[in-house]
Design a protein around this motif. Structure first.
Motif, short mmCIF file in Angstrom:
data_model
loop_
_atom_site.label_atom_id
_atom_site.label_comp_id
_atom_site.label_asym_id
_atom_site.label_seq_id
_atom_site.Cartn_x
_atom_site.Cartn_y
_atom_site.Cartn_z
N HIS A 1 0.81 -1.24 0.00
CA HIS A 1 0.13 -0.11 -0.08
C HIS A 1 0.76 1.11 -0.05
O HIS A 1 0.16 2.41 0.08
CB HIS A 1 -1.05 -0.18 1.13
N GLY A 2 2.23 1.31 -0.16
CA GLY A 2 3.06 2.26 -0.16
C GLY A 2 2.98 3.30 1.12
O GLY A 2 2.95 2.85 2.04
N ARG A 3 3.33 4.36 1.11
CA ARG A 3 3.42 5.38 1.99
C ARG A 3 1.97 5.99 2.53
O ARG A 3 1.26 6.11 1.52
CB ARG A 3 4.15 6.51 1.65
N ASP A 4 1.52 5.71 3.86
CA ASP A 4 0.27 5.98 4.18
C ASP A 4 0.54 6.59 5.67
O ASP A 4 1.37 6.25 6.23
CB ASP A 4 -0.87 5.06 4.13
N ALA A 5 -0.64 7.21 6.08
CA ALA A 5 -0.62 7.71 7.43
C ALA A 5 -1.86 7.49 8.11
O ALA A 5 -2.72 7.08 7.19
CB ALA A 5 -0.34 9.18 7.39
N GLY A 6 -1.64 7.48 9.38
CA GLY A 6 -2.93 6.90 10.12
C GLY A 6 -2.91 7.51 11.73
O GLY A 6 -1.43 7.58 12.07
N VAL A 7 -3.84 7.47 12.26
CA VAL A 7 -3.67 7.79 13.94
C VAL A 7 -3.86 6.39 14.73
O VAL A 7 -4.29 5.39 14.35
CB VAL A 7 -5.07 8.50 14.23
N VAL A 8 -2.70 6.39 15.51
CA VAL A 8 -2.76 5.08 16.61
C VAL A 8 -3.31 5.57 17.84
O VAL A 8 -2.65 6.56 18.41
CB VAL A 8 -1.30 4.61 16.75
N SER B 1 9.75 9.47 3.36
CA SER B 1 8.90 10.15 3.82
C SER B 1 8.81 11.29 2.80
O SER B 1 7.70 11.81 2.52
CB SER B 1 9.14 10.78 5.17
N LEU B 2 9.93 11.87 2.33
CA LEU B 2 9.71 12.86 1.19
C LEU B 2 9.32 12.68 -0.23
O LEU B 2 8.47 13.26 -0.71
CB LEU B 2 11.01 13.64 1.26
N VAL B 3 10.07 11.52 -0.56
CA VAL B 3 9.80 11.41 -1.95
C VAL B 3 8.84 10.29 -2.39
O VAL B 3 8.44 10.28 -3.58
CB VAL B 3 11.20 10.88 -2.76
N LEU B 4 8.29 9.47 -1.45
CA LEU B 4 7.36 8.57 -1.75
C LEU B 4 6.22 9.05 -2.26
O LEU B 4 5.30 9.90 -1.30
CB LEU B 4 7.23 7.43 -0.84
N PRO B 5 5.38 8.59 -3.25
CA PRO B 5 3.98 9.13 -3.58
C PRO B 5 3.16 8.57 -2.47
O PRO B 5 3.41 7.57 -1.91
CB PRO B 5 3.53 8.58 -5.23
N GLU B 6 1.85 9.17 -2.09
CA GLU B 6 0.97 8.78 -1.05
C GLU B 6 0.33 7.47 -1.57
O GLU B 6 -0.24 7.83 -2.71
CB GLU B 6 0.23 9.85 -0.40
N ARG B 7 0.14 6.31 -0.90
CA ARG B 7 -0.79 5.30 -1.40
C ARG B 7 -0.37 4.70 -2.78
O ARG B 7 -1.23 4.51 -3.37
CB ARG B 7 -2.22 5.88 -1.05
N ALA C 1 18.78 1.96 -5.98
CA ALA C 1 17.53 1.45 -6.26
C ALA C 1 16.20 2.63 -6.30
O ALA C 1 15.25 2.44 -6.94
CB ALA C 1 17.29 0.41 -5.22
N LEU C 2 16.69 3.47 -5.29
CA LEU C 2 15.57 4.69 -4.91
C LEU C 2 15.38 5.37 -6.23
O LEU C 2 14.10 5.74 -6.72
CB LEU C 2 16.01 5.39 -3.92
N LEU C 3 16.52 5.67 -6.87
CA LEU C 3 16.68 6.58 -8.21
C LEU C 3 15.79 5.74 -9.12
O LEU C 3 14.84 6.16 -9.96
CB LEU C 3 17.96 7.07 -8.56
#
Length: 242
Positions: free
Chosen positions: A30-37, A100-106, A139-141
């Motif tokens: 699911h890639g980069r995502d955020a949520g409340v714990v 955190s900076l470069v990954l597209p969200e979700r 690999a990131l590039l």
């Protein structure tokens, strides 16, 4: 209600109210995502929710556009390995900050996720970490669409005597093919192309080249953003480690 479950690496944590936190993760599918714990600031969960931790996460929200909430289960912690070594701590912070900076969200990035987990599992191994981190930046590039092509000279097509990288194309250039343009090209240390000496000094030269593309191609494509300071702190730690 929308829900999903996945394995994830924790990238960042920030306070949310008195007892909760917002976590940002890089999940396998699911890639980069955020949520409340909820209760994430408690004595029970706070030690678990440290950057670099490997977690089993469940996310749910009423709508896909909502922030959502996480429930988390620890799989393994990496904080002990990171806190016990300056180079490891700098490496962990650099990896998390860049992702955190470069990954597209979700957006799933499965190959990069696997590379990241393998890299973070090497925390504490100072002999292997710098070279593994260099390969991770390459690999990131590649995963972000800015892969370096170091297979042959962009000017002549030869595969030997490669000494430079074009800052415009990311392609290798031989010493003979560079001609009078050599001073405008980036260095191509052999270690960057998969061979040669893997000393920290050579790895730092190679990271200077990958860093150019991270800053001037990848991050610039995202708008008005800057390279995280954590990356330079990692380079400084590699230099000190000799």
């Amino acid at each position: 209600m929308i829900e999903w479950r996945d394995e994830a690496t924790l990238l960042a944590v920030r306070p949310f109210g008195e007892t909760s936190v917002i976590v940002e993760v890089f999940a396998a599918e699911h890639g980069r995502d955020a949520g409340v714990v909820r209760g994430g600031a408690s004595r029970k969960l706070a030690p678990v929710l440290q950057p670099g931790a490997q977690l089993s996460v469940a996310w749910k929200a009423r709508l896909d556009s909502h922030l959502g909430s996480f429930t988390v289960e620890p799989l393994r912690s990496r904080s002990a390995a990171a806190m016990g070594d300056r180079l490891s701590l700098a490496g962990l912070n650099a990896v998390c900050a860049l992702l955190s900076l470069v990954l597209p969200e979700r957006e799933a990035h499965a190959p990069l996720y696997c590379r990241t987990v393998s890299l973070l599992d090497l925390l504490g191994d100072g002999d292997l970490w710098p070279l593994a981190y260099l390969r991770w930046e390459q690999a990131l590039l590649e995963d972000m669409g800015f892969a370096l092509d170091l297979s042959s000279c962009a000017a002549t097509g030869v595969t030997e005597g490669l000494a430079y990288v074009s800052p415009k194309t990311g392609r290798a250039v031989s010493a003979a093919g560079a001609g009078g343009w050599a001073d405008r090209l980036l260095p191509l240390p052999p270690v960057l192309a998969g061979g040669g000496e893997a000393s920290n000094a050579e790895i730092l030269r190679a990271l200077g080249t990958t860093g150019y593309f991270i800053e001037h191609r990848l991050i610039r494509s995202l708008g008005d953003r800057e390279v995280p300071a954590a990356r330079q702190r990692l380079l400084d730690a590699i230099a000190r480690a000799g």
